[in-house]
Scaffold this motif. Structure first.
Motif, PDB file in Angstrom:
ATOM      1  N   ARG A  68      31.414  24.812  30.804  1.00  0.00           N
ATOM      2  CA  ARG A  68      31.384  24.270  29.440  1.00  0.00           C
ATOM      3  C   ARG A  68      31.650  22.771  29.471  1.00  0.00           C
ATOM      4  NH1 ARG A  68      36.166  27.735  29.831  1.00  0.00           N
ATOM      5  NH2 ARG A  68      34.845  29.515  29.352  1.00  0.00           N
ATOM      6  N   PRO A 121      35.693  22.309  25.537  1.00  0.00           N
ATOM      7  CA  PRO A 121      36.556  23.469  25.797  1.00  0.00           C
ATOM      8  C   PRO A 121      36.090  24.770  25.126  1.00  0.00           C
ATOM      9  CG  PRO A 121      37.885  21.547  25.287  1.00  0.00           C
ATOM     10  CD  PRO A 121      36.471  21.122  25.157  1.00  0.00           C
ATOM     11  N   ASP A 122      35.624  24.681  23.867  1.00  0.00           N
ATOM     12  CA  ASP A 122      35.340  25.929  23.150  1.00  0.00           C
ATOM     13  C   ASP A 122      33.874  26.310  23.113  1.00  0.00           C
ATOM     14  OD1 ASP A 122      38.013  26.196  22.637  1.00  0.00           O
ATOM     15  OD2 ASP A 122      37.900  24.934  20.835  1.00  0.00           O
ATOM     16  N   VAL A 123      33.032  25.493  23.760  1.00  0.00           N
ATOM     17  CA  VAL A 123      31.601  25.780  23.683  1.00  0.00           C
ATOM     18  C   VAL A 123      31.069  26.168  25.055  1.00  0.00           C
ATOM     19  CG1 VAL A 123      29.403  24.943  22.776  1.00  0.00           C
ATOM     20  CG2 VAL A 123      31.558  23.915  21.969  1.00  0.00           C
TER      21      VAL A 123
END
Lengths: 583, 574
Positions: free
Chosen positions: B366, B369-371
């Protein structure tokens, strides 16, 4: 007086500020006279001081002289300030006007002229060359008018005191001037070499950075550093050569000045011994030398720079002498019915025609597709419709009027073109879409172009500055901005010039769906490589090597063997693989 | 009309931060001897400068005064003094020449070392660095920013310290010579310093403003030339001209301000000198009346005064140079402080040439962090087999390939080549085993030969020729004027898409990789090129491990395994 004709344009622009120029020109010679006066006064005071015991000179007389000196200096300072302020401002005015006129002239030149012009060269004419002309004009006026009085006046005073000493000083000055004239061209040559060397470094670095992925993937970083090291060494050598010349230049000026001082002091001392010169006069002499050195250096520098300014003025005139675009034809309101009859077109200065025997009629509201390989003539056809190039008479008609009889401005108002590689200006995203049209529904058009989905990527939404000096957009985002711009322009015909080539298939689908309603009753001309974009067209034209090799609707063309069917098969395969469904 | 707002004024303030001198020191260190020599020269030339006016004074008060007062003149004394002055001038000239040469050499060498160091470091920073920095900006770092340091290094620090020393030194000498005259001088010096300081501040700000306006105007000019078709097509000529004139007039008005300050400065410096001259004349004249000052002493004083104005003026200008150098060094050392990507292995293992077996184990990747871009990817590619990737654009196909040549490292999981984790391998030895054929082929300015072997002289020209033959690119390459030695024009725009693809394949083949990574070109390939490319692929794929992003059915059919990539996950077919 060829130089005068060359600078005629500059002079006439300068003359727009004639009072400023005249005021400045009046200041400098007067200031020069004051400098001469002060040098004389200084010597006289010293002589009076030396002979004060003979009577007639006391402290109050000294104070008077010193105050007079200060008063002259104050007037001189005002004149110096005024002269520089007026003349340099006038020269900056000339520069600004010259740039503005150049820009206005460029706006009149034809697209084919721009095609031939090299961008870098053109930009350096508009910027550096104009600045160079200015750079020489200002100081020439400033130091020229001052030196015209200062140098002959100083020489006259010196000769009056002592022809021998004046002769020695003059010889040194002549040597100095000759040296400057000799070294200057070399200095220019070497500074050019230095500039070229740094330009090479810059180009090499740009190449490396642009191709960085290839270089990293093939582990060629070390090779690039090695190449850069060689270029850097050459740059160092060039710089040291230049430094050497500069050092010699300084030696010349330094040595000449010092030798003059020695000659004046030694010869002057002998004359003082003979009683033909006083110590005060000797000091006046030294003061005059000090005052004359700098204007002389400036004169040497100006003379040596003039040939560059002349060359720059010539390059500027070359642009001015380029013929403006043909403005034939009248202004008409057009609906956009286009008829092309047997159009064969060859670019100026080329032998092979780019288009051969093209026939096409576009009714307002129709959807037309134009496909074909690179170099088949698609862009040429578009350029002719926009009258960037003039076709032969009788071959292209808009609303029944020959395109040659319609002003380029009116013709262009028919089309809103969204190019494949659009040029975004350093402006807000919204400003790039509305592009000068007021009260534009930026969001609406952006939504139609499917750009709204990317809005999160822009820190300040539609107000984000994009382009060269702002946020960099991806290829697809640029293309969609360009499409939104074309929609916002609200012209009778919308032209997609391979506009969606960098957009993924799903987005392309969405945009094509949006366009059905967004285009309203406008004509849609789609030039494309991806056939899915022209699939629904009322008429598709296949161009190959400048000829129409097939025409018809999609359903007909896929069944004929040839470019269209081949391409369709390949692109369908690709689409299928993108969907991840082999077998 | 709100338009072209990209050109609103913006200003960058730079701080004066001497901490950067510590960063620069390691680059200066190798040449410290030469810098010490410069310092010595400066001190010597200071001595010479002090000596000269003494000689003039002795000449005036000695033989010349004798002559003026009707006493017999000592010709040998004037010859001796003249000779001594000539000698000091010659030595002074020689010293200034050597100083000019030495400082130029020093500065240039340090700057060259720094430039190369920076350039080398950029390569180590890898793709993440180049993703976030446009090439144009980085070129500026390599050129103008490094260049800005030149003057700081060559003369800046040394000269500034010396200028201060010189002012103190001359003032000291003045006091030793005559207290009254020197005291008068101390009144004038602050005046000069004041004028310089005022000028320094106003002129610098005005100059910076006009520079930034000019830069914007020039950028706009470049845009209007580049975007001429858009401007004409949309009939925007008048608005462009209007905006240009606004910018142009803005620049001119900016100049007006700098002209005002410069005109004031030059006039005021001259005035200050003249005033002090008049004052000196008065104070000195009174001294002559009283018999405490001689004509020679007066002239000597005057000469020192003139010398004093020089370092004072210099200091004002140096400040600007130092400031711009410090902001450049901040940018340069900012880059030098960034961490390498990928990070260097502690004990790197050399990857040895031979058949390549590749394994992905639970690989995730990634950027943010969240994707997640890739998640739970497991793959086995045995040596000598072809693995084709298919799936929608943006699903992660290219990302998987970029992990193999370590353009990025997986966030989780591991990738092994012949059993070694990629992260333990010596990077260059890994990349030497891999060749990449991208969809969009990049061609450098240079010859075809240089482009194919990428300036790697260890690849003989013969091998490049064989590669071209094998790929089937020989006919169009040989048709070029100069063949293999023909220059690539306009970044290869004169080649068709198919030809560019063939060149990229020849580039890969002559590097003879164990592992081939290929992204098939799609757009603008005509049928004839397609057939050629098919033959070229057969040659290229032979006896190699191949990872290919497939856009054609035939490629998929001939692959040993097909991987469908969708939403960052993989699914193995066949």
């Amino acid at each position: 007086m060829r130089i005068l004709t060359r600078f005629r344009r500059g002079f006439s622009l300068l003359w727009e500020r004639k009072w400023q120029v005249l005021r400045g020109l009046a200041c400098m010679p007067i200031s020069a006279l004051l400098v001469l006066w002060m040098a004389q006064l200084l010597g006289r005071v010293v002589d009076r001081l030396r002979t004060h015991s003979d009577g007639g000179y006391d402290e109050s007389a000294l104070l008077e002289d010193c105050l007079l000196l200060a008063a002259i200096a104050a007037v001189d300072a005002v004149l110096r300030f005024g002269g520089r302020h007026q003349l340099i401002n006038a020269s900056r005015h000339m520069e600004a006007r010259l740039k503005s006129e150049l820009n206005a002239h460029l706006a009149k030149l034809s697209i084919s002229w721009f095609d031939r012009a090299r961008t870098g060269d053109l930009l350096s004419r508009i910027t550096q060359d104009v600045e160079l002309v200015r750079f020489v004009t200002g100081p020439t006026l400033l130091y020229g008018t001052s030196a015209i009085v200062l140098v002959p006046g100083g020489v006259y005073l010196m000769l009056e005191f002592s022809p021998l000493v004046a002769g020695a000083a003059l010889v040194s000055f002549v040597i100095m001037l000759a040296g400057i004239a000799l070294l200057m061209p070399r200095l220019h040559k070497h500074s050019k070499a230095v500039q070229e060397a740094i330009a090479e470094i810059s180009q090499r670095a740009a190449e490396s950075f642009n191709g960085i992925r290839v270089l990293l993937a093939f582990a060629r970083g070390r090779g690039e550093v090695e190449a850069m090291s060689q270029l850097s060494n050459r740059y160092v050598d060039c710089n040291i050569e230049l430094a050497k010349l500069r050092a010699w230049f300084n030696v010349l000026i330094h040595a000449c000045r010092e030798i003059v001082i020695i000659a004046v002091v030694v010869l002057g001392a002998i004359e003082v011994g003979n009683g033909t010169l006083t110590i005060g006069q000797l000091l006046t002499f030294l003061a005059l030398l000090g005052a004359m050195v700098w204007p002389l250096i400036a004169i040497g520098w100006i003379v040596a720079s003039w040939h560059r300014a002349v060359a720059a003025a010539d390059r500027i005139e070359e642009v001015f002498s380029a013929e403006p675009e043909a403005q034939t034809g009248r202004d008409v309101e057009l609906h956009g019915r286009i008829e092309i009859r047997g159009l064969t077109f060859t670019y100026p200065e080329q032998s092979q025609p780019a288009l051969i025997d093209i026939d096409l009629t576009i009714e307002p509201g129709q959807r037309i597709g134009v496909v074909g390989p690179i170099g088949s003539g698609k862009s040429t056809l578009l350029a002719i419709l926009l009258r960037f190039y003039d076709p032969p008479r009788g071959t292209v008609l808009v609303d029944g009027i020959d395109i040659l009889d319609i002003s380029p401005k009116s013709v262009r108002k028919v089309f809103a073109v969204a190019p494949q590689d659009p040029f975004l200006f350093s402006d807000t995203l919204g400003g790039n879409i509305s592009f000068g049209h007021e009260d534009v529904d930026v969001e609406g058009f952006a939504a139609a172009a499917s750009l709204d989905t990317d809005l999160d990527a822009f820190p300040e939404g539609w107000e984000t500055i994009v382009g060269e000096r702002g946020v960099t957009l991806s290829g697809g985002q640029k293309q969609r901005t360009s499409l939104a711009r074309a929609l916002a322009a609200d012209r009778p015909a919308l032209v997609l010039d391979d506009t969606l080539s960098a957009v993924d298939l799903a987005t392309e689908r969405r945009i094509l769906d949006n366009l059905r309603s967004a285009r309203g009753n406008r004509t849609l001309v789609a030039i494309a490589h991806r056939l899915s974009i022209v699939q629904e067209s009322d008429l598709i034209l296949v161009l190959e090597d400048g000829r129409v090799t097939a025409r018809g609707k999609h359903a007909e063309l896929v069944r004929q063997p040839g470019y269209y069917a081949d391409t369709w098969r390949r692109q369908s395969e690709e689409t299928m693989l993108e969907r991840g469904l082999p077998e | 009309m709100v338009q072209f707002r990209g050109y609103s004024d913006d200003q960058v303030e730079a701080r004066l931060d001497f901490a950067h001198l510590r960063d620069i020191w390691p680059f200066v260190r190798p040449y410290r001897g030469a810098f010490a020599a410069c310092l010595l020269i400066l001190l010597l030339s200071f001595g010479i400068e002090i000596l000269g006016p003494f000689l003039v004074r002795w000449a005036i008060d000695g033989p010349i005064a004798d002559a003026a007062d009707g006493r017999p003149m000592d010709v040998s004394a004037i010859a001796w003094l003249g000779g001594a002055y000539l000698a000091t001038s010659l030595v002074g000239t020689f010293l200034s020449f050597s100083y000019g040469m030495l400082t130029a050499k020093n500065g240039q060498r340090v700057v060259r070392d720094l430039r190369l160091h920076l350039f080398r470091h950029m390569f180590l920073l890898g793709p993440p660095f180049f993703d976030k920095n446009p090439a144009g900006k980085l070129v500026t770092r390599i050129t103008s920013d490094v260049e800005n340091l030149n003057e700081l290094i060559a003369t800046g620090v040394l000269q500034t310290v010396f200028d201060l020393l010189k002012i103190v030194g001359i003032v000291a000498v003045l006091f030793l010579l005559d207290f009254d005259l020197a005291l008068f001088g101390l009144v004038v010096i602050p005046l000069l310093v004041g004028v310089s300081l005022m000028f320094r501040r106003y002129a610098r700000d005005a100059y910076r403003k006009v520079r930034s306006r000019l830069a914007k105007q020039n950028a706009f000019t470049a845009e209007t030339v580049g975007g001429v078709r858009a401007i004409r097509g949309y009939g925007r000529e008048a608005a462009v001209q209007q905006h240009f004139d606004e910018l142009n007039e803005g620049t001119r008005d900016g100049w007006r301000e700098t002209i005002l300050y410069f005109a004031m400065f030059f006039a005021l410096v001259e005035l200050a000198l003249r005033f002090s001259q008049a004052g000196l004349l008065y104070v000195g004249g009174r001294g002559i009346f009283e018999g405490t000052v001689t004509a020679g002493l007066f002239v000597q004083f005057w000469m020192y005064f003139t010398k004093l104005s020089e370092p004072i003026r210099e200091l004002g200008e140096k400040y600007n140079v130092l400031q711009s150098a410090f902001s450049s060094s901040e940018r340069i050392f900012g880059i030098l402080g960034e961490a390498e990507s990928p990070p260097r292995a502690k004990d790197p293992v050399e990857s040895r040439p031979g058949p390549a077996t590749l394994r992905f184990r639970d690989v995730a990747f990634r950027y943010l962090p969240d994707v997640p871009v890739l998640d739970g990817v497991d793959l086995d590619v045995p040596a000598g087999t072809t693995c084709a990737f298919i799936g929608p654009t943006g699903a992660g196909k290219s990302t998987i390939l970029s992990l193999v040549s370590r353009l990025h490292d997986p966030t989780e999981g591991r990738i092994t080549l012949d059993g070694d984790d990629l992260r333990d391998l010596e990077l260059e030895s890994l990349r030497r085993r891999i060749a990449v054929v991208p969809q969009d082929v990049f061609l450098f300015t240079g010859t075809i030969l240089e482009n194919l072997r990428l300036s790697d002289e260890s690849i003989p020209e013969l091998r490049v020729r064989e590669a071209i033959d094998a790929i089937g690119a020989a006919d169009f390459v040989n048709a070029l004027d100069g063949g293999l030695h023909a220059q690539v024009e306009e970044r290869g725009a004169t080649f068709s898409q198919g030809e560019r693809q063939l060149l990229a394949m020849a580039r890969a083949l002559c590097h003879d990789p164990d592992l081939l990574i290929l992204d098939e070109a799609t757009a603008n390939i005509d049928s004839e090129s397609e057939a050629r490319i098919q033959r070229a692929l057969d040659v290229l794929f032979e006896d190699r491990t191949v990872l290919v992003v497939a856009h054609r059915l035939s490629t998929v059919r001939s692959a040993d395994q097909v991987i469908v990539v969708d939403g960052g996950r993989v699914q193995v077919r066949s």
